[in-house]
Design a protein around this motif. Structure first.
Motif, PDB file in Angstrom:
ATOM      1  N   ARG A 211      -3.382   4.877   4.717  1.00  0.00           N
ATOM      2  CA  ARG A 211      -4.801   5.027   4.417  1.00  0.00           C
ATOM      3  C   ARG A 211      -5.598   4.322   5.514  1.00  0.00           C
ATOM      4  O   ARG A 211      -5.175   3.279   6.023  1.00  0.00           O
ATOM      5  CB  ARG A 211      -5.163   4.365   3.085  1.00  0.00           C
ATOM      6  CG  ARG A 211      -4.546   4.948   1.869  1.00  0.00           C
ATOM      7  CD  ARG A 211      -4.975   4.255   0.569  1.00  0.00           C
ATOM      8  NE  ARG A 211      -4.939   2.794   0.646  1.00  0.00           N
ATOM      9  CZ  ARG A 211      -5.995   2.001   0.424  1.00  0.00           C
ATOM     10  NH1 ARG A 211      -7.173   2.506   0.102  1.00  0.00           N
ATOM     11  NH2 ARG A 211      -5.883   0.690   0.505  1.00  0.00           N
TER      12      ARG A 211
ATOM     13  N   GLU B  25      -8.135   2.464   5.224  1.00  0.00           N
ATOM     14  CA  GLU B  25      -8.458   1.113   4.768  1.00  0.00           C
ATOM     15  C   GLU B  25      -7.280   0.153   4.984  1.00  0.00           C
ATOM     16  O   GLU B  25      -7.460  -1.014   5.326  1.00  0.00           O
ATOM     17  CB  GLU B  25      -8.856   1.120   3.283  1.00  0.00           C
ATOM     18  CG  GLU B  25     -10.077   1.945   2.975  1.00  0.00           C
ATOM     19  CD  GLU B  25      -9.783   3.448   2.751  1.00  0.00           C
ATOM     20  OE1 GLU B  25     -10.742   4.156   2.400  1.00  0.00           O
ATOM     21  OE2 GLU B  25      -8.628   3.894   2.920  1.00  0.00           O
TER      22      GLU B  25
ATOM     23  N   VAL C 274      -0.419  11.357  -2.111  1.00  0.00           N
ATOM     24  CA  VAL C 274       0.056  11.074  -0.764  1.00  0.00           C
ATOM     25  C   VAL C 274       0.694  12.342  -0.214  1.00  0.00           C
ATOM     26  O   VAL C 274       1.651  12.868  -0.790  1.00  0.00           O
ATOM     27  CB  VAL C 274       1.069   9.906  -0.753  1.00  0.00           C
ATOM     28  CG1 VAL C 274       1.626   9.684   0.638  1.00  0.00           C
ATOM     29  CG2 VAL C 274       0.409   8.633  -1.273  1.00  0.00           C
TER      30      VAL C 274
ATOM     31  N   THR D  58      -3.306   6.668  10.802  1.00  0.00           N
ATOM     32  CA  THR D  58      -4.025   6.854   9.550  1.00  0.00           C
ATOM     33  C   THR D  58      -4.076   8.333   9.209  1.00  0.00           C
ATOM     34  O   THR D  58      -3.902   9.193  10.073  1.00  0.00           O
ATOM     35  CB  THR D  58      -5.471   6.324   9.643  1.00  0.00           C
ATOM     36  OG1 THR D  58      -6.170   7.083  10.619  1.00  0.00           O
ATOM     37  CG2 THR D  58      -5.494   4.857   9.983  1.00  0.00           C
ATOM     38  N   SER D  59      -4.327   8.596   7.945  1.00  0.00           N
ATOM     39  CA  SER D  59      -4.542   9.969   7.522  1.00  0.00           C
ATOM     40  C   SER D  59      -5.305   9.977   6.208  1.00  0.00           C
ATOM     41  O   SER D  59      -5.073   9.127   5.345  1.00  0.00           O
ATOM     42  CB  SER D  59      -3.223  10.710   7.343  1.00  0.00           C
ATOM     43  OG  SER D  59      -3.513  12.050   6.988  1.00  0.00           O
ATOM     44  N   ARG D  60      -6.189  10.931   6.100  1.00  0.00           N
ATOM     45  CA  ARG D  60      -6.952  11.075   4.849  1.00  0.00           C
ATOM     46  C   ARG D  60      -6.086  11.598   3.716  1.00  0.00           C
ATOM     47  O   ARG D  60      -6.491  11.529   2.556  1.00  0.00           O
ATOM     48  CB  ARG D  60      -8.155  11.986   5.088  1.00  0.00           C
ATOM     49  CG  ARG D  60      -9.189  11.319   5.976  1.00  0.00           C
ATOM     50  CD  ARG D  60     -10.469  12.141   6.042  1.00  0.00           C
ATOM     51  NE  ARG D  60     -11.482  11.400   6.748  1.00  0.00           N
ATOM     52  CZ  ARG D  60     -11.770  11.577   8.038  1.00  0.00           C
ATOM     53  NH1 ARG D  60     -11.126  12.469   8.744  1.00  0.00           N
ATOM     54  NH2 ARG D  60     -12.713  10.857   8.612  1.00  0.00           N
ATOM     55  N   TYR D  61      -4.896  12.149   4.020  1.00  0.00           N
ATOM     56  CA  TYR D  61      -4.027  12.639   2.946  1.00  0.00           C
ATOM     57  C   TYR D  61      -3.215  11.519   2.287  1.00  0.00           C
ATOM     58  O   TYR D  61      -2.417  11.788   1.397  1.00  0.00           O
ATOM     59  CB  TYR D  61      -3.115  13.776   3.411  1.00  0.00           C
ATOM     60  CG  TYR D  61      -2.171  13.469   4.557  1.00  0.00           C
ATOM     61  CD1 TYR D  61      -1.058  12.652   4.394  1.00  0.00           C
ATOM     62  CD2 TYR D  61      -2.376  14.046   5.804  1.00  0.00           C
ATOM     63  CE1 TYR D  61      -0.187  12.390   5.436  1.00  0.00           C
ATOM     64  CE2 TYR D  61      -1.512  13.793   6.856  1.00  0.00           C
ATOM     65  CZ  TYR D  61      -0.417  12.966   6.661  1.00  0.00           C
ATOM     66  OH  TYR D  61       0.444  12.730   7.700  1.00  0.00           O
ATOM     67  N   VAL D  62      -3.432  10.278   2.689  1.00  0.00           N
ATOM     68  CA  VAL D  62      -2.779   9.141   2.035  1.00  0.00           C
ATOM     69  C   VAL D  62      -3.828   8.416   1.199  1.00  0.00           C
ATOM     70  O   VAL D  62      -4.699   7.724   1.732  1.00  0.00           O
ATOM     71  CB  VAL D  62      -2.137   8.178   3.065  1.00  0.00           C
ATOM     72  CG1 VAL D  62      -1.451   7.022   2.344  1.00  0.00           C
ATOM     73  CG2 VAL D  62      -1.161   8.916   3.957  1.00  0.00           C
ATOM     74  N   GLN D  63      -3.762   8.634  -0.098  1.00  0.00           N
ATOM     75  CA  GLN D  63      -4.705   8.032  -1.041  1.00  0.00           C
ATOM     76  C   GLN D  63      -3.943   7.673  -2.313  1.00  0.00           C
ATOM     77  O   GLN D  63      -2.932   8.312  -2.626  1.00  0.00           O
ATOM     78  CB  GLN D  63      -5.837   9.009  -1.384  1.00  0.00           C
ATOM     79  CG  GLN D  63      -6.750   9.338  -0.224  1.00  0.00           C
ATOM     80  CD  GLN D  63      -7.495   8.119   0.289  1.00  0.00           C
ATOM     81  OE1 GLN D  63      -7.865   7.223  -0.458  1.00  0.00           O
ATOM     82  NE2 GLN D  63      -7.712   8.083   1.596  1.00  0.00           N
TER      83      GLN D  63
ATOM     84  N   ASP E 166       0.835  -1.196   0.000  1.00  0.00           N
ATOM     85  CA  ASP E 166       0.000   0.000   0.000  1.00  0.00           C
ATOM     86  C   ASP E 166       0.873   1.249   0.000  1.00  0.00           C
ATOM     87  O   ASP E 166       2.102   1.173   0.011  1.00  0.00           O
ATOM     88  CB  ASP E 166      -0.934  -0.001   1.212  1.00  0.00           C
ATOM     89  CG  ASP E 166      -2.295   0.599   0.876  1.00  0.00           C
ATOM     90  OD1 ASP E 166      -3.261  -0.170   0.775  1.00  0.00           O
ATOM     91  OD2 ASP E 166      -2.380   1.835   0.702  1.00  0.00           O
ATOM     92  N   TRP E 167       0.214   2.387  -0.015  1.00  0.00           N
ATOM     93  CA  TRP E 167       0.874   3.679   0.015  1.00  0.00           C
ATOM     94  C   TRP E 167       1.149   4.068   1.465  1.00  0.00           C
ATOM     95  O   TRP E 167       0.414   3.674   2.378  1.00  0.00           O
ATOM     96  CB  TRP E 167      -0.016   4.736  -0.637  1.00  0.00           C
ATOM     97  CG  TRP E 167      -0.190   4.494  -2.107  1.00  0.00           C
ATOM     98  CD1 TRP E 167       0.598   4.996  -3.112  1.00  0.00           C
ATOM     99  CD2 TRP E 167      -1.174   3.688  -2.735  1.00  0.00           C
ATOM    100  NE1 TRP E 167       0.141   4.530  -4.323  1.00  0.00           N
ATOM    101  CE2 TRP E 167      -0.948   3.724  -4.120  1.00  0.00           C
ATOM    102  CE3 TRP E 167      -2.226   2.916  -2.259  1.00  0.00           C
ATOM    103  CZ2 TRP E 167      -1.727   3.044  -5.040  1.00  0.00           C
ATOM    104  CZ3 TRP E 167      -3.009   2.225  -3.171  1.00  0.00           C
ATOM    105  CH2 TRP E 167      -2.759   2.298  -4.542  1.00  0.00           C
TER     106      TRP E 167
END
Length: 172
Positions: free
Chosen positions: A126, A128, A116, A107-112, A37-38
């Motif tokens: 993320r 998830e 990123v 977690t962070s919403r800025y990791v997508q 993952d990222w």
């Protein structure tokens, strides 16, 4: 130190943030890739703001990612949604200030995918991905952060050819 682990996490900070560079391996028998993952690196590691970590530090307030081996410690509920885990830095001179610096896995919403952001030095995931890690069981797992050629003593380098081959086969 003779500790046996069944899962091992590798964060390849030498890769660009827009690539998957977090690899979760089952090492209980023949290594098997469980998740890729990222992951975000610290803003202090990316002075050019181009998604590539080039500087690393163990210094408080540097906002940089610290390289080396970590033990994932206790879970807690931080200000970000989902789980967070404290980290114990185990590589002298590289990450032993992790607790004092409040470097944690969160977690962070800025990791997508495709976008990123940068953290204050923490490996941020993320939500998830963290849910999947929670299901696998994180506490006591080891985390290795490396960027290749950044001054880590070669004796401290990850010496698991099967794990390296598994990560390389995924990337191919």
């Amino acid at each position: 130190s003779g500790q046996t682990v069944d899962k091992f996490i590798v964060f390849d900070a030498g890769k660009s943030a827009d690539e998957k560079r977090l690899f979760v391996l089952d090492v209980s028998s023949a290594p098997k890739l469980l998740l890729s993952d990222w992951v975000a690196h610290g803003s202090g590691s990316d002075p050019d703001r181009d998604g590539k970590a080039t500087q690393f530090s163990n210094t408080p307030n540097s906002n940089a990612t610290s390289l080396g081996l970590y033990r994932i410690a206790e879970r807690y509920q931080g200000r970000n949604p989902g789980s967070s885990y404290r980290l114990d830095g185990l590589t002298a001179g590289f990450n032993t200030n992790a607790r004092d610096r409040a470097v944690v896995v969160h977690t962070s919403r800025y990791v997508q995918p495709g976008r990123v952001g940068r953290s204050w030095g923490c490996p941020a995931l993320r939500p998830e991905a963290m849910e999947e890690l929670d299901e696998l069981g994180m506490q006591g797992t080891m985390l290795w952060i490396d960027a290749g050629g950044q001054g880590l003593d070669q004796s401290a380098s990850l010496d698991c050819p099967a794990a390296r081959e598994l990560v390389a086969s995924y990337e191919a």
